[in-house]
Design a protein around this motif. Structure first.
Motif, PDB file in Angstrom:
ATOM      1  N   UNK A 154      18.203  50.777 -54.277  1.00 28.96           N
ATOM      2  CA  UNK A 154      17.632  51.809 -53.411  1.00 28.96           C
ATOM      3  C   UNK A 154      17.123  51.129 -52.145  1.00 28.96           C
ATOM      4  N   UNK A 155      17.871  51.263 -51.097  1.00 29.08           N
ATOM      5  CA  UNK A 155      17.491  50.638 -49.822  1.00 29.08           C
ATOM      6  C   UNK A 155      16.268  51.343 -49.241  1.00 29.08           C
ATOM      7  N   UNK A 156      15.627  50.707 -48.286  1.00 31.31           N
ATOM      8  CA  UNK A 156      14.507  51.264 -47.521  1.00 31.31           C
ATOM      9  C   UNK A 156      13.252  51.485 -48.362  1.00 31.31           C
ATOM     10  N   UNK A 157      12.992  50.608 -49.333  1.00 35.23           N
ATOM     11  CA  UNK A 157      11.754  50.700 -50.100  1.00 35.23           C
ATOM     12  C   UNK A 157      10.720  49.746 -49.510  1.00 35.23           C
ATOM     13  N   UNK A 158       9.519  50.249 -49.311  1.00 32.61           N
ATOM     14  CA  UNK A 158       8.404  49.421 -48.866  1.00 32.61           C
ATOM     15  C   UNK A 158       7.771  48.811 -50.114  1.00 32.61           C
ATOM     16  N   UNK A 159       7.219  47.601 -49.969  1.00 30.63           N
ATOM     17  CA  UNK A 159       6.696  46.884 -51.132  1.00 30.63           C
ATOM     18  C   UNK A 159       5.340  46.264 -50.825  1.00 30.63           C
ATOM     19  N   UNK A 160       4.423  46.345 -51.792  1.00 30.45           N
ATOM     20  CA  UNK A 160       3.172  45.581 -51.751  1.00 30.45           C
ATOM     21  C   UNK A 160       3.040  44.898 -53.100  1.00 30.45           C
ATOM     22  N   UNK A 161       2.806  43.593 -53.069  1.00 30.50           N
ATOM     23  CA  UNK A 161       2.678  42.795 -54.290  1.00 30.50           C
ATOM     24  C   UNK A 161       1.256  42.281 -54.412  1.00 30.50           C
ATOM     25  N   UNK A 162       0.698  42.416 -55.599  1.00 35.19           N
ATOM     26  CA  UNK A 162      -0.644  41.895 -55.893  1.00 35.19           C
ATOM     27  C   UNK A 162      -0.539  40.994 -57.112  1.00 35.19           C
ATOM     28  N   UNK A 163      -1.131  39.807 -56.999  1.00 40.21           N
ATOM     29  CA  UNK A 163      -1.181  38.856 -58.105  1.00 40.21           C
ATOM     30  C   UNK A 163      -2.644  38.695 -58.497  1.00 40.21           C
ATOM     31  N   UNK A 164      -2.924  38.706 -59.800  1.00 45.78           N
ATOM     32  CA  UNK A 164      -4.297  38.606 -60.275  1.00 45.78           C
ATOM     33  C   UNK A 164      -4.287  38.042 -61.688  1.00 45.78           C
ATOM     34  N   UNK A 165      -5.458  37.963 -62.325  1.00 47.90           N
ATOM     35  CA  UNK A 165      -5.574  37.467 -63.694  1.00 47.90           C
ATOM     36  C   UNK A 165      -6.116  38.567 -64.592  1.00 47.90           C
TER      37      UNK A 165
END
Length: 185
Positions: free
Chosen positions: A78-89
């Motif tokens: 699926x083209x044109x997807x916005x992404x936000x990535x969060x890394x945590x514990x």
């Protein structure tokens, strides 16, 4: 620890690292034993409908790499997807009981911090200033630049210099003379 056995593992609840998510968001909790085919079949089927605008993938511990794989497959399909990535514990408590209780050993509680990841994919624009934001198409631009620089490097190597290991015959130095050693007199 040879005198103990693990009796149970308790995962402490932690809030999602994203605020203001819609209540009908698809939340894909990826586990280590999850099948990518099953996860992607469900997520892509839901996201192809016009009503569904966002999907949230999350994984803990060994499931992080599988989570990232699912996200990358989704972005390619699926083209044109916005992404936000969060890394945590995430904190996990393990309760260890003594194997032989009559010895006088007490139960142990071990608290561990396990890495976790949450990736929000959206058809709608997200906050571009948020840490971990990736715009649609930025992945392709990165790889196009990488491939371009690699092809330029290969062209320079072909032009000259010889490089390591290539003698006048063009064979590897260790292989020189091997043909003769296998011939019968």
């Amino acid at each position: 620890m040879e005198n103990y056995q693990k009796s149970k593992t308790v995962e402490k609840p932690s809030p999602l690292p994203f605020a203001n998510l819609p209540p009908d968001i698809i939340e894909m909790k990826v586990k280590d034993g999850s099948k990518i085919r099953n996860l992607m079949g469900y997520a892509i089927g839901k996201m192809e409908s016009e009503a569904m605008r966002q999907v949230l993938f999350s994984g803990v511990g060994k499931a992080i790499s599988k989570t990232i794989t699912c996200v990358e497959i989704m972005k390619r399909r699926m083209k044109h997807l916005h992404q936000i990535t969060k890394v945590f514990f995430k904190q996990i408590e393990e309760i260890w009981e003594p194997i032989v209780p009559e010895v006088g050993l007490d139960p142990l509680t071990v608290k561990r911090n396990i890495p976790a990841i949450c990736v929000l994919l959206s058809k709608d624009p997200l906050d571009t200033q948020a840490p971990g934001y990736q715009a649609p198409g930025s992945f392709d631009a990165f790889w196009l630049e990488t491939l371009k620089s690699e092809s330029q490097g290969q062209a320079k190597r072909k032009q000259g210099g010889g490089g390591r290991g290539a003698g006048r015959t063009g064979k590897h130095p260790r292989s020189l003379g091997r043909e003769d050693s296998y011939k019968k007199p």
